[in-house]
Design a protein around this motif. Structure first.
Motif, PDB file in Angstrom:
ATOM      1  N   SER A   1       0.910  -1.329  -0.090  1.00  0.00           N
ATOM      2  CA  SER A   1      -0.117  -0.023  -0.148  1.00  0.00           C
ATOM      3  C   SER A   1       0.880   1.223  -0.084  1.00  0.00           C
ATOM      4  O   SER A   1       1.810   1.309   0.960  1.00  0.00           O
ATOM      5  CB  SER A   1      -1.019   0.039   0.983  1.00  0.00           C
ATOM      6  OG  SER A   1      -1.768   1.094   1.194  1.00  0.00           O
ATOM      7  N   PHE A   2       0.778   2.163  -0.906  1.00  0.00           N
ATOM      8  CA  PHE A   2       1.428   3.409  -1.050  1.00  0.00           C
ATOM      9  C   PHE A   2       0.530   4.696  -1.019  1.00  0.00           C
ATOM     10  O   PHE A   2      -0.470   4.720  -1.852  1.00  0.00           O
ATOM     11  CB  PHE A   2       2.137   3.503  -2.504  1.00  0.00           C
ATOM     12  CG  PHE A   2       3.166   2.300  -2.639  1.00  0.00           C
ATOM     13  CD1 PHE A   2       4.461   2.575  -2.372  1.00  0.00           C
ATOM     14  CD2 PHE A   2       2.783   1.197  -3.274  1.00  0.00           C
ATOM     15  CE1 PHE A   2       5.372   1.301  -2.372  1.00  0.00           C
ATOM     16  CE2 PHE A   2       3.756   0.200  -3.377  1.00  0.00           C
ATOM     17  CZ  PHE A   2       4.849   0.163  -3.114  1.00  0.00           C
ATOM     18  N   GLY A   3       0.669   5.445   0.015  1.00  0.00           N
ATOM     19  CA  GLY A   3      -0.117   6.602   0.404  1.00  0.00           C
ATOM     20  C   GLY A   3      -1.534   6.264   0.570  1.00  0.00           C
ATOM     21  O   GLY A   3      -2.546   6.761   0.258  1.00  0.00           O
ATOM     22  N   GLY A   4      -1.754   4.934   1.179  1.00  0.00           N
ATOM     23  CA  GLY A   4      -2.947   4.304   1.640  1.00  0.00           C
ATOM     24  C   GLY A   4      -3.669   3.703   0.326  1.00  0.00           C
ATOM     25  O   GLY A   4      -4.861   3.159   0.302  1.00  0.00           O
ATOM     26  N   VAL A   5      -2.886   3.500  -0.915  1.00  0.00           N
ATOM     27  CA  VAL A   5      -3.706   2.879  -2.000  1.00  0.00           C
ATOM     28  C   VAL A   5      -2.944   1.471  -2.239  1.00  0.00           C
ATOM     29  O   VAL A   5      -1.754   1.397  -2.507  1.00  0.00           O
ATOM     30  CB  VAL A   5      -3.329   3.797  -3.397  1.00  0.00           C
ATOM     31  CG1 VAL A   5      -4.099   3.144  -4.612  1.00  0.00           C
ATOM     32  CG2 VAL A   5      -4.067   5.146  -3.084  1.00  0.00           C
ATOM     33  N   PRO A   6      -3.699   0.368  -2.012  1.00  0.00           N
ATOM     34  CA  PRO A   6      -3.249  -0.832  -2.408  1.00  0.00           C
ATOM     35  C   PRO A   6      -2.904  -1.180  -3.689  1.00  0.00           C
ATOM     36  O   PRO A   6      -3.710  -0.667  -4.631  1.00  0.00           O
ATOM     37  CB  PRO A   6      -4.489  -1.808  -1.702  1.00  0.00           C
ATOM     38  CG  PRO A   6      -5.321  -0.895  -0.978  1.00  0.00           C
ATOM     39  CD  PRO A   6      -5.235   0.377  -1.620  1.00  0.00           C
TER      40      PRO A   6
ATOM     41  N   GLU B   1      -0.396   4.695   6.513  1.00  0.00           N
ATOM     42  CA  GLU B   1      -0.168   4.881   4.915  1.00  0.00           C
ATOM     43  C   GLU B   1       0.489   3.621   4.425  1.00  0.00           C
ATOM     44  O   GLU B   1       0.268   3.390   3.146  1.00  0.00           O
ATOM     45  CB  GLU B   1       0.493   6.053   4.655  1.00  0.00           C
ATOM     46  CG  GLU B   1      -0.265   7.254   5.087  1.00  0.00           C
ATOM     47  CD  GLU B   1       0.368   8.484   4.394  1.00  0.00           C
ATOM     48  OE1 GLU B   1       1.261   8.421   3.411  1.00  0.00           O
ATOM     49  OE2 GLU B   1       0.050   9.693   4.778  1.00  0.00           O
ATOM     50  N   GLY B   2       0.766   2.632   5.006  1.00  0.00           N
ATOM     51  CA  GLY B   2       1.676   1.350   4.554  1.00  0.00           C
ATOM     52  C   GLY B   2       2.930   1.766   4.003  1.00  0.00           C
ATOM     53  O   GLY B   2       3.862   2.056   4.645  1.00  0.00           O
ATOM     54  N   ALA B   3       3.061   1.176   2.775  1.00  0.00           N
ATOM     55  CA  ALA B   3       4.243   0.941   2.379  1.00  0.00           C
ATOM     56  C   ALA B   3       5.066   2.321   2.008  1.00  0.00           C
ATOM     57  O   ALA B   3       4.159   3.379   1.528  1.00  0.00           O
ATOM     58  CB  ALA B   3       4.308   0.095   0.789  1.00  0.00           C
ATOM     59  N   GLU B   4       6.264   2.282   1.983  1.00  0.00           N
ATOM     60  CA  GLU B   4       6.948   3.822   1.838  1.00  0.00           C
ATOM     61  C   GLU B   4       7.984   3.195   0.776  1.00  0.00           C
ATOM     62  O   GLU B   4       8.321   1.962   0.602  1.00  0.00           O
ATOM     63  CB  GLU B   4       7.569   4.281   2.785  1.00  0.00           C
ATOM     64  CG  GLU B   4       6.296   4.676   3.983  1.00  0.00           C
ATOM     65  CD  GLU B   4       7.205   4.717   5.208  1.00  0.00           C
ATOM     66  OE1 GLU B   4       8.001   5.947   5.361  1.00  0.00           O
ATOM     67  OE2 GLU B   4       6.741   4.071   6.317  1.00  0.00           O
ATOM     68  N   VAL B   5       8.792   4.129   0.355  1.00  0.00           N
ATOM     69  CA  VAL B   5       9.900   3.852  -0.552  1.00  0.00           C
ATOM     70  C   VAL B   5      11.286   4.593   0.204  1.00  0.00           C
ATOM     71  O   VAL B   5      11.056   5.595   0.277  1.00  0.00           O
ATOM     72  CB  VAL B   5       9.564   4.514  -2.137  1.00  0.00           C
ATOM     73  CG1 VAL B   5      10.900   4.365  -2.892  1.00  0.00           C
ATOM     74  CG2 VAL B   5       8.284   4.163  -2.455  1.00  0.00           C
ATOM     75  N   VAL B   6      12.111   3.633   0.082  1.00  0.00           N
ATOM     76  CA  VAL B   6      13.477   3.751   0.673  1.00  0.00           C
ATOM     77  C   VAL B   6      14.547   4.461  -0.004  1.00  0.00           C
ATOM     78  O   VAL B   6      14.877   4.083  -1.106  1.00  0.00           O
ATOM     79  CB  VAL B   6      13.900   2.661   1.469  1.00  0.00           C
ATOM     80  CG1 VAL B   6      15.107   2.911   2.066  1.00  0.00           C
ATOM     81  CG2 VAL B   6      12.964   2.169   2.425  1.00  0.00           C
ATOM     82  N   SER B   7      15.367   5.490   0.564  1.00  0.00           N
ATOM     83  CA  SER B   7      16.412   5.881  -0.383  1.00  0.00           C
ATOM     84  C   SER B   7      17.516   5.064   0.312  1.00  0.00           C
ATOM     85  O   SER B   7      17.743   5.022   1.751  1.00  0.00           O
ATOM     86  CB  SER B   7      16.673   7.313   0.142  1.00  0.00           C
ATOM     87  OG  SER B   7      18.041   7.685  -0.223  1.00  0.00           O
ATOM     88  N   LEU B   8      18.444   4.343  -0.411  1.00  0.00           N
ATOM     89  CA  LEU B   8      19.317   3.512   0.086  1.00  0.00           C
ATOM     90  C   LEU B   8      20.826   4.222   0.118  1.00  0.00           C
ATOM     91  O   LEU B   8      21.673   3.600  -0.126  1.00  0.00           O
ATOM     92  CB  LEU B   8      19.444   2.361  -0.970  1.00  0.00           C
ATOM     93  CG  LEU B   8      18.466   1.338  -0.560  1.00  0.00           C
ATOM     94  CD1 LEU B   8      18.725   0.076  -1.064  1.00  0.00           C
ATOM     95  CD2 LEU B   8      18.275   1.096   0.967  1.00  0.00           C
ATOM     96  N   ALA B   9      21.063   5.498   0.179  1.00  0.00           N
ATOM     97  CA  ALA B   9      22.285   6.277   0.302  1.00  0.00           C
ATOM     98  C   ALA B   9      23.276   5.699   1.257  1.00  0.00           C
ATOM     99  O   ALA B   9      24.427   5.126   0.933  1.00  0.00           O
ATOM    100  CB  ALA B   9      22.241   7.776   0.309  1.00  0.00           C
ATOM    101  N   ALA B  10      22.829   5.511   2.428  1.00  0.00           N
ATOM    102  CA  ALA B  10      23.524   4.825   3.386  1.00  0.00           C
ATOM    103  C   ALA B  10      23.720   3.234   3.394  1.00  0.00           C
ATOM    104  O   ALA B  10      24.929   2.890   3.481  1.00  0.00           O
ATOM    105  CB  ALA B  10      23.190   5.331   4.652  1.00  0.00           C
ATOM    106  N   PHE B  11      22.669   2.704   2.963  1.00  0.00           N
ATOM    107  CA  PHE B  11      22.672   1.111   2.538  1.00  0.00           C
ATOM    108  C   PHE B  11      23.876   1.120   1.582  1.00  0.00           C
ATOM    109  O   PHE B  11      24.469   0.143   1.713  1.00  0.00           O
ATOM    110  CB  PHE B  11      21.392   0.689   2.165  1.00  0.00           C
ATOM    111  CG  PHE B  11      21.427  -0.555   1.596  1.00  0.00           C
ATOM    112  CD1 PHE B  11      21.572  -1.426   2.503  1.00  0.00           C
ATOM    113  CD2 PHE B  11      21.104  -1.033   0.271  1.00  0.00           C
ATOM    114  CE1 PHE B  11      21.421  -2.911   2.113  1.00  0.00           C
ATOM    115  CE2 PHE B  11      20.977  -2.203  -0.262  1.00  0.00           C
ATOM    116  CZ  PHE B  11      21.045  -3.134   0.676  1.00  0.00           C
TER     117      PHE B  11
END
Length: 197
Positions: free
Chosen positions: A102-107, A170-180
Motif C-alpha cells: 500500500s502506497f499513500g493508502g492505495v493498495p 499509510e502502509g508502504a513507503e519507498v526507501v533511499s538507500l544512500a547509506a545502505f
C-alpha cells in the motif's frame, strides 16, 4: 630464498583471469538464496527481526508498478518487506515475483522480474547480495491491480520508504538507500525510520 610475492593466505595477490565463469555461478547461487528466502516468507512469514530490502530497476521489461511510483522513481526503487505486505508470490516459471503493498493508502500489486533485481539485503544479519540485471530475461507482461486482503491473509507487512517519513497507517513507503550503498556490511535496521514498526 623467500617468496615475497605471496599474500597472507599463500596465494598470489593478483590471481590470473579465470577461464571458468565463477562470477556468473556465484551470482546464480546468490539469486537462488534470495528466491528461497522469498518463498519461505511467502509461506511462513518473517521470523523474528528479519526483514528484506529489495532494489530493482523500475524501467526493466516486465516490471509493473503504479504509474505514480514509476514517475517518482524512474530508474531504481527499493522496497522493504517487513510489516505490511500481502499476497507475496514467487513464480519461478515466469521468473518473477509479485507482492501487494500500500502506497499513500492505495493498495497495489507490484510485479517484478527476478532479473530486474539489483540488490537484496536482510539488515538483521547484515546480509547483502548484489546482482547484475539480465535484460535478456524478459518476463511476460502483468497488470497492477488493487487488492483487498481478507482478515486471515494479514501477514507481517512491507514498507517501501523514502527520505520523507510516512505514517505507519499509510502502509508502504519507498526507501533511499544512500547509506545502505556506502557500507552494506555495516548497515543495520536502526538506520531506517522506525515510524512503520
Amino acid at each position: 630464498m623467500s617468496d615475497d610475492t605471496k599474500g597472507p593466505d599463500g596465494f598470489d595477490p593478483t590471481p590470473p583471469s579465470s577461464l571458468l565463469p565463477y562470477d556468473t555461478w556465484l551470482e546464480e547461487a546468490h539469486r537462488e538464496v534470495m528466491l528461497k528466502a522469498l518463498e519461505h516468507i511467502s509461506v511462513h512469514g518473517l521470523p523474528g527481526e528479519h526483514h528484506f530490502y529489495m532494489t530493482f530497476l523500475t524501467r526493466f521489461p516486465g516490471v509493473v508498478i503504479p504509474a505514480a511510483l514509476k514517475e517518482r522513481y524512474p530508474e531504481e526503487m527499493t522496497i522493504v518487506l517487513q510489516h505490511q505486505f500481502q499476497n507475496l508470490t514467487v513464480d519461478r516459471s515466469a521468473r518473477s515475483f509479485s507482492v501487494g503493498l500500500s502506497f499513500g493508502g492505495v493498495p497495489s500489486t507490484l510485479h517484478i522480474p527476478f532479473a530486474a533485481i539489483t540488490a537484496f539485503a536482510d539488515p538483521h544479519i547484515h546480509l547483502v547480495l548484489r546482482f547484475t540485471p539480465h535484460y535478456e530475461e524478459e518476463a511476460p507482461p502483468a497488470e497492477v491491480h488493487n487488492f483487498r486482503p481478507t482478515p486471515h491473509e494479514q501477514k507481517p507487512d512491507h514498507a517501501a520508504k523514502d527520505d520523507t517519513p510516512t505514517p505507519a497507517a499509510e502502509g508502504a513507503e519507498v526507501v533511499s538507500l544512500a547509506a545502505f550503498r556506502k557500507k552494506p556490511a555495516a548497515q543495520h535496521s536502526d538506520d531506517t525510520d522506525d515510524s512503520d514498526r
